[in-house]
Enzyme design. Structure first.
Site, PDB file in Angstrom:
ATOM      1  N   HIS A   1     -10.205 123.437  10.934  1.00  0.00           N
ATOM      2  CA  HIS A   1     -11.012 122.340  11.235  1.00  0.00           C
ATOM      3  C   HIS A   1      -9.812 121.075  11.006  1.00  0.00           C
ATOM      4  CE1 HIS A   1     -11.315 123.198   6.902  1.00  0.00           C
ATOM      5  NE2 HIS A   1     -11.291 122.103   6.626  1.00  0.00           N
TER       6      HIS A   1
ATOM      7  N   HIS B   1     -10.228 117.053  10.063  1.00  0.00           N
ATOM      8  CA  HIS B   1     -10.859 115.990   9.422  1.00  0.00           C
ATOM      9  C   HIS B   1     -10.701 114.590  10.339  1.00  0.00           C
ATOM     10  CE1 HIS B   1     -11.647 117.789   5.525  1.00  0.00           C
ATOM     11  NE2 HIS B   1     -10.814 118.507   5.824  1.00  0.00           N
TER      12      HIS B   1
END
Ligand code: 5GP
Ligand code: ZN
Length: 118
Positions: free
Chosen positions: A104, A106
């Site tokens: 992922h 951010h």
């Protein structure tokens, strides 16, 4: 190495909509949703829907698609919370701050009143 695989992965469950999230972007391969514990207002996570442990294990075509939608998502997030600037962060591996082992990115909008950080 901390990799639980897709079994019991919270982001896989979010990608499959088995667990709710505040989804702000979605296409066939990518999803963006608000972080459950935001470090700044509008803190967003961008994931491939398919489970990859980290950036080093991303196939070129998947990461190039994700990379191509990142700027658009970042702009939309910043616009939504009226932030002129943002940090992007991405952790890889148990010795970093990675705690969810599904790749992922951010996006953390930086607000004018925030102290400089990260
Ligand atoms: P990491 O430290 O692995 O780079 O970041 C993991 C991020 O995922 C953290 O910022 C954490 O707040 C967020 N997170 C963990 N579990 C959930 C969840 O169930 N839903 C959402 N929306 N975010 C989560
Ligand atoms: Zn996963």
């Amino acid at each position: 190495n901390g990799d639980a695989g897709s079994y019991d992965c919270i982001f896989c469950k979010i990608a499959k909509k088995e667990v709710p999230a505040n989804i702000i972007y979605e296409d066939e391969n990518v999803m963006a949703f608000l972080d459950i514990a935001p470090l700044t207002k509008g803190h967003t996570l961008i994931i491939p829907k398919y489970h990859y442990y980290n950036l080093a294990s991303m196939p070129p075509l998947v990461i190039s698609h994700l990379g191509s939608v990142l700027p658009r998502i970042a702009r939309a997030v910043c616009e939504a919370v009226d932030a002129p600037d943002f940090n992007m962060m991405q952790n890889n591996g148990i010795r970093t701050s990675q705690v969810v082992f599904h790749l992922h990115f951010h996006i953390m909008p930086h607000h004018p009143t925030d102290a400089k950080k990260f």
